[in-house]
Design a protein around this motif. Structure first.
Motif, PDB file in Angstrom:
ATOM      1  N   PRO A 267    -100.438  68.886  18.947  1.00  0.00           N
ATOM      2  CA  PRO A 267     -99.446  69.911  19.315  1.00  0.00           C
ATOM      3  C   PRO A 267     -99.859  71.276  18.770  1.00  0.00           C
ATOM      4  N   CYS A 268     -99.330  72.316  19.369  1.00  0.00           N
ATOM      5  CA  CYS A 268     -99.602  73.669  18.875  1.00  0.00           C
ATOM      6  C   CYS A 268     -98.693  74.018  17.693  1.00  0.00           C
ATOM      7  N   SER A 269     -97.586  73.334  17.565  1.00  0.00           N
ATOM      8  CA  SER A 269     -96.692  73.539  16.423  1.00  0.00           C
ATOM      9  C   SER A 269     -96.172  72.174  15.989  1.00  0.00           C
ATOM     10  N   TRP A 270     -95.955  72.012  14.688  1.00  0.00           N
ATOM     11  CA  TRP A 270     -95.509  70.730  14.158  1.00  0.00           C
ATOM     12  C   TRP A 270     -94.738  70.929  12.872  1.00  0.00           C
ATOM     13  N   THR A 271     -94.005  69.925  12.526  1.00  0.00           N
ATOM     14  CA  THR A 271     -93.248  69.912  11.276  1.00  0.00           C
ATOM     15  C   THR A 271     -94.095  69.253  10.205  1.00  0.00           C
ATOM     16  N   PRO A 272     -94.179  69.864   9.031  1.00  0.00           N
ATOM     17  CA  PRO A 272     -95.015  69.272   7.976  1.00  0.00           C
ATOM     18  C   PRO A 272     -94.524  67.870   7.644  1.00  0.00           C
TER      19      PRO A 272
ATOM     20  N   PRO B  62     -97.340  59.328   6.709  1.00  0.00           N
ATOM     21  CA  PRO B  62     -96.116  59.389   7.518  1.00  0.00           C
ATOM     22  C   PRO B  62     -95.900  58.083   8.294  1.00  0.00           C
ATOM     23  N   LEU B  63     -94.637  57.817   8.601  1.00  0.00           N
ATOM     24  CA  LEU B  63     -94.291  56.614   9.342  1.00  0.00           C
ATOM     25  C   LEU B  63     -94.650  56.726  10.812  1.00  0.00           C
ATOM     26  N   SER B  64     -94.839  57.924  11.300  1.00  0.00           N
ATOM     27  CA  SER B  64     -95.209  58.127  12.701  1.00  0.00           C
ATOM     28  C   SER B  64     -96.147  59.315  12.799  1.00  0.00           C
ATOM     29  N   LEU B  65     -97.150  59.180  13.661  1.00  0.00           N
ATOM     30  CA  LEU B  65     -98.107  60.261  13.871  1.00  0.00           C
ATOM     31  C   LEU B  65     -97.744  61.130  15.059  1.00  0.00           C
ATOM     32  N   TYR B  66     -96.663  60.814  15.728  1.00  0.00           N
ATOM     33  CA  TYR B  66     -96.255  61.599  16.884  1.00  0.00           C
ATOM     34  C   TYR B  66     -95.747  62.959  16.433  1.00  0.00           C
ATOM     35  N   GLY B  67     -96.272  63.983  17.097  1.00  0.00           N
ATOM     36  CA  GLY B  67     -95.891  65.350  16.755  1.00  0.00           C
ATOM     37  C   GLY B  67     -96.760  65.974  15.699  1.00  0.00           C
ATOM     38  N   LEU B  68     -97.820  65.289  15.234  1.00  0.00           N
ATOM     39  CA  LEU B  68     -98.723  65.817  14.212  1.00  0.00           C
ATOM     40  C   LEU B  68    -100.145  65.860  14.765  1.00  0.00           C
ATOM     41  N   PRO B  69    -100.919  66.890  14.420  1.00  0.00           N
ATOM     42  CA  PRO B  69    -102.331  66.903  14.846  1.00  0.00           C
ATOM     43  C   PRO B  69    -103.140  65.847  14.087  1.00  0.00           C
ATOM     44  N   ILE B  70    -103.992  65.153  14.812  1.00  0.00           N
ATOM     45  CA  ILE B  70    -104.806  64.077  14.245  1.00  0.00           C
ATOM     46  C   ILE B  70    -106.265  64.430  14.477  1.00  0.00           C
ATOM     47  N   SER B  71    -107.060  64.297  13.449  1.00  0.00           N
ATOM     48  CA  SER B  71    -108.485  64.602  13.574  1.00  0.00           C
ATOM     49  C   SER B  71    -109.173  63.655  14.561  1.00  0.00           C
ATOM     50  N   MET B  72    -108.689  62.413  14.659  1.00  0.00           N
ATOM     51  CA  MET B  72    -109.289  61.462  15.594  1.00  0.00           C
ATOM     52  C   MET B  72    -109.080  61.908  17.037  1.00  0.00           C
ATOM     53  N   ALA B  73    -107.954  62.556  17.309  1.00  0.00           N
ATOM     54  CA  ALA B  73    -107.724  63.065  18.665  1.00  0.00           C
ATOM     55  C   ALA B  73    -108.672  64.218  18.983  1.00  0.00           C
ATOM     56  N   VAL B  74    -108.947  65.084  17.999  1.00  0.00           N
ATOM     57  CA  VAL B  74    -109.912  66.165  18.217  1.00  0.00           C
ATOM     58  C   VAL B  74    -111.305  65.598  18.438  1.00  0.00           C
TER      59      VAL B  74
END
Length: 1389
Positions: A593-598, A604-616
């Motif tokens: 995402p371009c913006s996310w909540t810390p 974290p219990l969920s990776l949804y909504g957070l940038p992940i290095s594996m996705a990059v």
């Protein structure tokens, strides 16, 4: 009254008596009664006659059973008497019926009267009982009632008889019985082995008598005699029979309680109680016997445990329990304690068992049951689960069992990929699992409705596809020179020939995609696992998991890793990922995402909504598949915005966990570098220039080794330098693209990139300062490791900058030369002389994949349908891609030296020390004789080492003319260049072109041509000079070949013109022409770019164009223009290699060399008659017939590209008959395969199908370069060939004046065969005598004399062999015995 038939009656008498009997109407003495067949519904009584009268045709079915199958699950009834009859499965019922036929003829035919004249006749004793004994119901009623319910009279009689004989009820006597049951009855003492069954009604008495007799015999023997007899019995009997007897004795003795044994012992006589037992004679013997039995148990069947008793039951049965009055032991065996693991399987291979972590459990290990590894399988005493049991468990109805099985399989796959089973298990675990259908099992698991099972399936699929070690190695090699490129992980499968397409036009044949779509999933997955998964709609299912299920973080990471592995498969697979509906949109929106909540916690219990290095990283790998895929990521999917968002801020400001923030920033830089390698996303460079310069200036900040994020920070700095390198490459192409755009005049051309050379000019001063700082930091032990890690990236950037600088309009030569001199004196020379760099160069040989065959050999864990890099082996071997690897530093250093000496040649001599170092020379010598194997496990490292060797040879080539010390090793450099040319892999065609253009045919690297080499070759050839050699010796031929090296180079470059597209694509990658680069994926790995026999390429190409066609005759009547020059240049180059670079052609087998040289005769009708071709071919043929080469020539193995050598030889014979004109050179080629040690089929072809060539095969014995003994020894043993020899000699087809070589051969073999007196079959001996008799009566006295008096071959004599003056006595006797005359002495006339 009718009389009885007599033996003297004839057939007419019998018929007359029969008519009298029928006329009298008397009743017959015998009635024929037909037994009814219940299965056919036949009736009895009066209906039998009616049935006989109305017989109908009956249709029988061969496989129809005699009895109807049971319709109820009840067990079939068993007969006590049927068990005693032996029946075989394949026994013919008709033969069985004949065997038991009771017809009168069968009875009468078997009557044999016994002679009873000497036997006294006595009347039988009178008894008061009837015969047979009458069974009264009153007697049966008085029999004791047997517990267990009502029984029939017959059953009670059988039970009473068994009780009388001392046997229990075979059906109702339970195996589980209480000890009290034995106390109520008395057992007669006797043998525990002999039961007496079959001895009649007094079997108990007879058994006791035999037992007492045995005891008496034992009492009369000494202890040593007993042991001796015991050993004899054990030696004579079958060990299995001995084990059966012992187990029977153990069961008998264990079933008798101790109290009862005491009673039996008290009833026995004293003499019997003192009798020595054979098993308790000597304690020492007992111990040996136990050890032997234990050893035998390892080989024999497992010992059967005694039946479970009532005391061993964990729960005592109660009387009021329903149906528990009779205990069934076989159903209660599972309640007893598990036995200890047997030693049976320790000496033999057994089924592997694993625990829940995937570790193999040894078969002898006794694990506690609370671990949950024991189950009710085939071997309940062994802990762990076999693969078969795990497969079964994965299809269980219980969710926990399915999850447990899939997770265990995942652990097994991970350990198998890491090679942990290579020493403990036979075979390949992954291949076994795939063959068993693992792929479909995991695919079904992904469709499971239970999230836990689905997550376990994803984890197992990730363990199958993804190798963390491979990904780590590829990430480490990313900043190396050309490290961004990678081979696609495609299986090297051979295309299967489709019979349906044979004979069809090219336009009507199916394409590869159509054939693949037509194949079932199983066939596709068997050849390529990733293609099989894609065909099973894996991508759609993964998208559903990410979009709908929204699983836990570890499942999300597993899915992303699976997608990365699929993207590395090929460009097609990466395109399918991008084309999958909503898959990449979910990845971009949820995990980038371009913006996310810390996040509130590090995990974290969920990776949804957070940038992940594996996705990059997934975006980076997809972008490497092609420039179009990268453009889609940047433009359509919003990759450009994500790059700006992740790189505009420092990693510490990304509001992520520190390690994950640095990884995201690193992967973003790598993604940008991939895009810049295509000339894309360069407009972001101007936008983020300040951020990049700030990060670059902070790179020299010293980092403490104890800092936990040091490794991640170093990866980020190297990714930044790779990005700047690619931007510099792209900026260097701006001017060329701008000029081509202005000169295009409306034609389509590439647009110039938005970054120009002026945008990157300021980076050179900053990086030069950083490079100088690195040289100073090498003296600090605390910073040496990190400095050596960053140093290659700095050196690569400096080389790229100066390589592009010379092509710019703003290039100032004088200023550039001054900068290069300053860089040499202040950076490069101190760097080369530093101890750290020298140590790195010295370790080059030990870290080399070429010099260490173990590192390049594929491991046992290779799965052909799922290739990998095999990086797990690097854990035990030197870390080839770690910080201590010399490959990246040496490659970067020699790359910079190559660019520097290209721009400033006067600085070349200053770097001779590194080329002349002992470590570099030793490394080059080790490379000369190496033969590295090519596979996916080695190619990814081999291409980097090939690049290093190429750059090293480029520097050496420039040093040879200017440094005499380096010139001394010119021959070594040339040998390495020739070896490297045959090693280069796909994607390195530009290097091959440069080697051929500058190094391979360079006269300066052939010092033998200027140091008396041709003259030395001429002197060495004096001993081999024959009449067959050309007028000019080998020396002039070599000197002439050296003079034509430029023409030879042009010839080979012309014949390699078909590689031009691959050379241009490879040049764009090696020279950094980014806007023209289409993909970072290298061509498919199918072996080296050039074949090992590339020096023969002009000959092969000419033969394919104009050679002999399938139907015979030449495909073209005239040679193309320039063919003579091409063949001449090819033969000249081959002569140079065979004379001075013999090591280079060692990978080519001698049979392949001979087959390639035969193309000289097959491609034209007169090419071999040209004088230069004739002379050069003679020189090469003499090299092939030298003793070492001739010994290595094996015509039994087919040459590469041919089905067999015999096919080529048949074409050669046909061509010789047609166009040879008796040429001596051509004749030698024909004679070479006729040596005795080769197959007789080629000799049969000459003397059978092509006997006409004997008229023109006039090679003299002096011209033959092969020893004559090779043709005459050992003696021929083929009878058809010997008959053909004799026929050719007798008919005159073979004459000494026409074909002297084969004349000697035929005479020698016939003489040895005719006079051989070795033992042989009748046919061979008859042929010997026949040929000898025919020879004796020959009218041709010369031929007769040669055949009879031949002695030994002599190649330099007039005849070619020596003869006897007269037949030796033994031969004369042989001749006399055959022809039957004394005229054998006439043979010496």
């Amino acid at each position: 009254m009718l009389r009885r038939p007599k033996p003297t009656d004839s057939e007419s008498d019998l018929l007359r008596e029969q008519e009298r009997f029928l006329a009298s109407g008397s009743q017959s003495a015998v009635n024929v009664v037909r037994r009814p067949d219940k299965r056919r519904g036949e009736k009895t009584g009066d209906d039998s006659e009616e049935t006989q009268e109305t017989q109908r045709d009956v249709v029988t079915i061969a496989d129809l059973p005699d009895e109807l199958p049971s319709l109820t699950p009840a067990p079939p009834k068993k007969s006590r008497f049927k068990k005693g009859r032996v029946r075989f499965e394949n026994e013919d019922p008709e033969e069985l019926l004949d065997r038991h036929d009771t017809h009168i003829s069968a009875v009468l035919s078997r009557i044999v009267e016994r002679d009873t004249s000497a036997i006294p006749v006595s009347f039988p004793a009178f008894t008061s009982t009837a015969f047979p004994k009458v069974l009264h119901r009153s007697t049966a009623e008085k029999q004791a009632a047997v517990p267990g319910g009502r029984k029939s009279i017959f059953a009670r009689q059988i039970a009473a008889q068994n009780a009388k004989l001392g046997r229990g009820d075979s059906k109702n006597d339970p195996k589980i019985s209480s000890p009290q049951a034995f106390g109520s009855s008395h057992v007669v003492p006797g043998s525990v082995l002999v039961s007496g069954q079959g001895l009649g009604p007094d079997s108990a008495v007879e058994t006791l008598r035999i037992h007492q007799e045995n005891q008496a015999r034992l009492q009369g023997m000494s202890q040593s005699e007993i042991l001796e007899e015991r050993q004899k019995l054990l030696a004579q009997l079958d060990p299995r029979l001995v084990d059966f007897v012992r187990s029977r004795k153990d069961q008998k003795t264990s079933s008798v309680p101790s109290t009862l044994q005491g009673e039996v012992c008290t009833d026995q006589p004293v003499t019997e109680s003192k009798a020595p037992e054979p098993h308790s004679t000597d304690p020492k013997l007992d111990s040996q016997e136990v050890t032997m039995d234990a050893d035998e148990e390892d080989e024999a069947e497992p010992v059967i445990q005694p039946p479970i008793t009532e005391k061993e039951l964990p729960v005592k049965p109660q009387k009021e329990w329903l149906h528990m009055d009779k205990l069934e032991p076989e159903k209660l065996e599972w309640t007893r304690d598990l036995p200890a693991p047997r030693r049976q399987s320790t000496k033999k291979s057994m089924q592997a068992r694993f625990d829940f972590s995937g570790t193999v459990i040894p078969p002898t290990e006794d694990l506690p049951t609370h671990l949950g590894l024991h189950h009710h399988g085939e071997e309940p005493e062994l802990a762990g689960y076999s693969l078969q049991e795990l497969f079964l468990l994965s299809r269980s109805q219980l969710t926990q069992q399915r999850s447990l099985a899939l997770n265990t399989l995942a652990h097994i796959l991970s350990k198998a990929r890491a090679g942990e089973y290579s020493s403990s298990l036979k075979g390949n675990v992954q291949i076994s699992l795939l063959d068993a259908g693992l792929l479909f099992l995991l695919r079904f698991a992904l469709d499971d409705s239970v999230e836990g099972v689905m997550s376990a399936g994803v984890h197992a699929l990730r363990a199958l596809l993804v190798s963390p070690d491979d990904e780590e190695c590829l990430d480490n090699t990313f900043p190396w020179l050309l490290g961004m490129a990678a081979f696609p992980l495609l299986p090297s499968t051979q295309d299967e020939a489709d019979e349906d397409d044979e004979g069809l036009d090219e336009s009507m044949k199916e394409t590869a995609k159509e054939k693949e779509d037509r194949k079932p999933d199983h066939d596709v997955a068997r050849l390529d696992v990733v293609k099989g998964l894609l065909k099973m709609q894996l991508l759609q299912r993964l998208r559903y998991i990410l979009e709908v299920v929204r699983p836990a973080p570890h499942v999300v990471l597993d899915v992303l890793e699976i997608l990365i592995r699929i993207a590395r498969h090929s460009t097609s697979a990466a395109t399918q990922i991008l084309d999958c509906p909503r898959l990449m949109e979910i990845v971009m929106s949820e995990f980038l995402p371009c913006s996310w909540t810390p996040p509130t916690s590090p995990s974290p219990l969920s990776l949804y909504g957070l940038p992940i290095s594996m996705a990059v990283k997934l975006l980076r790998v997809l972008g490497g598949a092609g420039r179009h895929a990268c453009a889609r990521i940047l433009n359509s999917l919003g990759g450009r915005e994500r790059l700006s968002r992740l790189l505009a801020a420092e990693p510490s400001e990304l509001l992520l966990e520190p390690g994950e923030a640095i990884r995201c920033s690193t992967e973003a830089l790598r993604l940008w570098a991939v895009a810049a390698s295509y000339g894309q996303a360069c407009d972001l460079y101007t936008d983020l220039y300040s951020v990049l310069v700030k990060a670059l200036q902070a790179a020299h900040k010293p980092n403490a080794p104890s800092e936990p994020l040091l490794v991640l920070e170093l990866h980020r700095v190297k990714a930044l330098l790779v990005l700047l390198t690619q931007v510099t490459h792209t900026a260097g192409c701006h001017q060329e693209l701008q000029s081509s755009l202005l000169n295009s005049q409306g034609t389509e051309s590439l647009p110039p990139p938005p970054v120009t050379w002026s945008h990157v000019t300021g980076l050179q001063a900053t990086l030069t300062g950083l490079l100088k700082g690195c040289v100073r930091a090498l003296d600090d032990p605390g910073q040496r490791a990190s400095t050596l890690t960053l140093l290659p990236s700095y050196l690569i950037y400096m080389g790229v900058f100066y390589s592009q600088l010379s092509m710019q309009n703003s290039f100032q030569p004088v200023q550039c030369l001054l900068e290069l001199e300053s860089l040499t004196s202040e950076v490069l020379l101190p760097l080369i002389s530093h101890q750290a760099i020298r140590s790195t160069v010295e370790s080059l040989r030990s870290y080399s994949v070429i010099c260490n065959p173990v590192l390049s050999a594929p491991g046992l864990e290779v799965v052909p349908s799922l290739p990998s890099l095999g990086c797990f082996r690097l854990k035990t071997n030197p870390n080839l891609v770690g910080p201590s690897s010399p490959l990246p530093l040496c490659t970067a250093l020699f790359y910079l030296l190559d660019i520097l000496t290209t721009n400033h040649r006067s600085l070349t001599k200053k770097f001779s020390s590194i080329v002349l170092s002992d470590s570099v020379l030793a490394y080059l010598r080790s490379c000369v004789g190496a033969m590295p194997s090519v596979s996916h496990a080695s190619a990814w490292l081999l291409r980097h080492e090939h690049l290093l060797l190429y750059l090293l040879l480029r520097l050496a080539l420039r040093l040879v003319p200017v440094d005499p010390e380096v010139a001394k090793h010119a021959s070594l450099f040339h040998q390495v260049a020739l070896a490297l040319l045959s090693w280069l892999l796909p994607g390195s065609e530009y290097l091959a072109h440069e080697l051929l253009s500058t190094i391979i045919f360079n006269h300066e690297l052939l010092p033998e041509g200027g140091s008396g080499g041709p003259e030395a070759a001429t002197l060495a050839e004096l001993k081999l000079q024959e009449k067959s050699t050309p007028l000019s010796g080998l020396g002039p031929l070599l000197r002439d070949s050296l003079a034509h090296l430029p023409s030879i180079r042009g010839c080979y470059l012309t014949h390699l013109a078909h590689l031009e597209p691959a050379v241009l694509s490879s040049r764009n990658r090696h020279l950094g022409r980014n806007p023209w680069l289409s993909s970072q994926l290298l061509p498919e790995l199918s072996g080296p770019s050039l074949p090992s026999d590339w020096p023969f390429l002009p000959l092969i190409i000419l033969y394919e164009r104009t050679g002999v066609s399938e139907g015979g005759g030449l495909q073209m009547n005239s040679l193309p223009s320039g063919s003579l020059q091409s063949v001449t240049h090819c033969l000249q180059w081959l002569l140079l290699l065979e004379s001075w670079r013999e090591q280079v052609l060692k990978p080519v087998p001698p049979v392949a060399k001979l087959a390639r040289l035969a193309c000289v005769f097959l491609c034209s009708s007169d090419l071999f008659l040209e004088r230069p071709v004739q002379e050069l071919t003679w020189a090469l043929f003499r090299g092939l017939t030298r003793p070492p080469s001739l010994q290595a020539l094996n015509l039994g193995t087919p040459p590469p590209g041919l089905a067999s050598f015999h096919d080529l030889y048949s074409a050669l014979l046909a061509q010789y008959e047609a166009v040879s004109f008796g040429d001596t050179l051509f004749g030698c080629f024909v004679l070479l395969p006729l040596q005795r040690r080769y197959s007789a089929t080629m000799r049969l072809a000459v003397f059978g199908e092509h006997v006409g060539i004997l008229r023109s095969l006039g090679v003299s014995l002096e011209q033959l370069p092969i020893p004559l003994e090779n043709f005459t020894s050992p003696p021929e043993d083929s009878l058809p060939l010997l008959r053909l020899y004799f026929r050719a000699l007798v008919t005159g087809a073979l004459r000494r004046s026409w074909c002297p070589v084969l004349y000697v051969v035929a005479v020698a073999h016939l003489n040895a065969f005719m006079f051989s007196q070795d033992e042989a079959p009748q046919e061979v001996e008859a042929t010997r005598r026949s040929l000898l008799r025919k020879t004796y009566y020959l009218t041709d006295e010369v031929l007769r004399s040669h055949l009879l008096l031949y002695f030994l071959p002599e190649q330099h004599s007039q005849l070619g062999f020596s003869t006897y003056e007269q037949l030796p006595p033994i031969r004369a006797r042989r001749l006399h015995s055959v022809v039957g005359t004394e005229e054998g002495s006439d043979g010496d006339r």
